[in-house]
Write an enzyme that holds these catalytic residues in place. Structure first.
Site, PDB file in Angstrom:
ATOM      1  N   GLN A   1     -24.453  24.932 -46.878  1.00 38.87           N
ATOM      2  CA  GLN A   1     -23.241  24.417 -46.234  1.00 38.87           C
ATOM      3  C   GLN A   1     -22.235  25.555 -46.075  1.00 38.87           C
ATOM      4  O   GLN A   1     -22.183  26.447 -46.935  1.00 38.87           O
ATOM      5  CB  GLN A   1     -22.638  23.298 -47.080  1.00 38.87           C
ATOM      6  CG  GLN A   1     -23.504  22.046 -47.139  1.00 38.87           C
ATOM      7  CD  GLN A   1     -22.987  21.039 -48.156  1.00 38.87           C
ATOM      8  OE1 GLN A   1     -21.837  20.625 -48.085  1.00 38.87           O
ATOM      9  NE2 GLN A   1     -23.839  20.675 -49.097  1.00 38.87           N
TER      10      GLN A   1
HETATM   11  N1  GTP Z   1     -39.961  16.621 -40.849  1.00 40.17           N
HETATM   12  C1  GTP Z   1     -39.599  17.523 -41.723  1.00 40.17           C
HETATM   13  N2  GTP Z   1     -38.440  17.367 -42.406  1.00 40.17           N
HETATM   14  C2  GTP Z   1     -38.108  18.311 -43.314  1.00 40.17           C
HETATM   15  C3  GTP Z   1     -38.914  19.454 -43.566  1.00 40.17           C
HETATM   16  N3  GTP Z   1     -38.293  20.213 -44.513  1.00 40.17           N
HETATM   17  C4  GTP Z   1     -37.172  19.555 -44.841  1.00 40.17           C
HETATM   18  N4  GTP Z   1     -37.059  18.408 -44.137  1.00 40.17           N
HETATM   19  C5  GTP Z   1     -35.960  17.422 -44.223  1.00 40.17           C
HETATM   20  O1  GTP Z   1     -34.760  18.076 -43.843  1.00 40.17           O
HETATM   21  C6  GTP Z   1     -33.645  17.589 -44.618  1.00 40.17           C
HETATM   22  C7  GTP Z   1     -32.935  18.717 -45.340  1.00 40.17           C
HETATM   23  O2  GTP Z   1     -33.826  19.288 -46.310  1.00 40.17           O
HETATM   24  P1  GTP Z   1     -33.290  20.149 -47.551  1.00 40.17           P
HETATM   25  O3  GTP Z   1     -34.505  20.751 -48.193  1.00 40.17           O
HETATM   26  O4  GTP Z   1     -32.378  19.382 -48.407  1.00 40.17           O
HETATM   27  O5  GTP Z   1     -32.471  21.276 -46.767  1.00 40.17           O
HETATM   28  P2  GTP Z   1     -31.676  22.514 -47.379  1.00 40.17           P
HETATM   29  O6  GTP Z   1     -31.871  23.639 -46.426  1.00 40.17           O
HETATM   30  O7  GTP Z   1     -32.083  22.761 -48.789  1.00 40.17           O
HETATM   31  O8  GTP Z   1     -30.173  22.027 -47.299  1.00 40.17           O
HETATM   32  P3  GTP Z   1     -28.897  22.516 -48.193  1.00 40.17           P
HETATM   33  O9  GTP Z   1     -29.309  22.431 -49.614  1.00 40.17           O
HETATM   34  O10 GTP Z   1     -27.787  21.577 -47.860  1.00 40.17           O
HETATM   35  O11 GTP Z   1     -28.589  23.908 -47.754  1.00 40.17           O
HETATM   36  C8  GTP Z   1     -34.250  16.543 -45.577  1.00 40.17           C
HETATM   37  O12 GTP Z   1     -34.118  15.263 -44.987  1.00 40.17           O
HETATM   38  C9  GTP Z   1     -35.722  16.937 -45.640  1.00 40.17           C
HETATM   39  O13 GTP Z   1     -36.590  15.852 -45.983  1.00 40.17           O
HETATM   40  C10 GTP Z   1     -40.132  19.593 -42.815  1.00 40.17           C
HETATM   41  O14 GTP Z   1     -40.893  20.559 -42.930  1.00 40.17           O
HETATM   42  N5  GTP Z   1     -40.406  18.595 -41.920  1.00 40.17           N
END
Ligand code: GTP
Ligand code: MG
Length: 203
Positions: A78
Site C-alpha cells: 500500500q
Molecule cells: N486469480 C489469482 N488471484 C491471485 C493470485 N495471487 C494473488 N491473488 C489474489 O489477489 C489478492 C491480493 O493478494 P495478496 O497476496 O494479499 O497481495 P499482496 O501483494 O500481498 O498485497 P499487499 O499485502 O496489500 O501488498 C487476493 O485476493 C489474492 O487471492 C493469482 O495468482 N491468481
C-alpha cells in the site's frame, strides 16, 4: 588444525544463504505467492489464499533448494507502507517484483514504484525477477508483453528476467526461483555482501 578443518567443512557443505525481498504494489499477490513458494518447497506448509490478508508488517519465509537457503521478506505494497521498503535494501541479495498482469489499471503505479526501487543506491547490482502474476485469470498478458509494456530503462547492467507465474496454481514459480539462485550465486553484489558480513562461506 581442528578449526581449519572445521572452517573448510563449513565452507564446502554449508549452503549459501540469500535474502530475497518481495516487492510490488498492493494486491499484486506477493503474500499469496510467498505462501505458494512455501507450500511448493516445504510440502504443504503454506497458507491457502482465503486465509491471507493485506500485509502491514513483514512476512518471512524460509526455503532450501539443493544449493541454497533462501530467506524471503514480503512487505506491504500500500502507498503509505512503501517507505518501509528501503530499510531492507542494504541486506537484500535480490528483488522479486510481483505484478498483477491481469490488472492493466495497476501498471502505471507498479512501473513507477519499480523504477524508484531500481534507482536506489542501496540496491546496486541486485538481480530483479519480475513476476507477471495471476496467469490463471482470463485476459492476463504474457511475460513478454508485460516486459515490453514496462519498458524499464533503469536496469543498467543488473540481471533481469520477467517470468509468467500464478500464485494460485504455482506455474512458473520454480523456474523463476532457479534463475534467481543462479544469478545470486554469480552476482558481484553477493560478493560485496559476503565481504561486508566478514564471514567465509556465510552471507
Ligand atoms: N486469480 C489469482 N488471484 C491471485 C493470485 N495471487 C494473488 N491473488 C489474489 O489477489 C489478492 C491480493 O493478494 P495478496 O497476496 O494479499 O497481495 P499482496 O501483494 O500481498 O498485497 P499487499 O499485502 O496489500 O501488498 C487476493 O485476493 C489474492 O487471492 C493469482 O495468482 N491468481
Ligand atoms: Mg501481502
Amino acid at each position: 588444525m581442528f578449526s581449519l578443518a572445521h572452517g573448510l567443512w563449513k565452507y564446502i557443505f554449508n549452503k549459501t544463504e540469500f535474502h530475497v525481498l518481495i516487492l510490488g504494489v498492493d494486491k499484486a499477490g506477493k503474500t499469496t505467492l510467498l505462501e505458494k513458494v512455501k507450500s511448493t518447497y516445504l510440502k504443504g506448509e503454506g497458507l491457502p489464499p482465503d486465509r491471507i490478508v493485506p500485509t502491514v508488517g513483514l512476512n518471512i519465509g524460509r526455503i532450501e533448494d539443493s544449493n541454497a537457503k533462501l530467506i524471503f521478506w514480503d512487505l506491504g505494497g500500500q502507498v503509505g507502507l512503501r517507505t518501509i521498503w528501503e530499510k531492507y535494501y542494504q541486506e537484500a541479495h535480490a528483488i522479486v517484483y510481483v505484478m498483477d498482469a491481469a490488472a492493466e489499471s495497476s501498471f502505471e503505479d507498479a512501473k513507477s514504484a519499480l523504477e524508484k526501487v531500481l534507482r536506489h543506491e542501496d540496491l546496486k547490482g541486485a538481480p530483479v525477477l519480475l513476476f507477471a502474476n495471476k496467469q490463471d485469470l482470463p485476459g492476463v498478458i504474457s511475460d513478454e508483453e508485460l516486459s515490453r509494456r514496462m519498458h524499464l530503462k533503469e536496469l543498467n547492467d543488473r540481471p533481469y528476467r520477467c517470468q509468467a507465474v500464478s500464485a494460485y496454481d504455482g506455474r512458473g514459480i520454480k523456474s523463476g526461483i532457479d534463475w534467481l539462485v543462479e544469478q545470486m550465486e554469480r552476482s558481484k553484489r553477493t560478493e560485496v555482501l559476503r565481504e561486508r558480513a566478514g564471514v567465509t562461506g556465510q552471507i
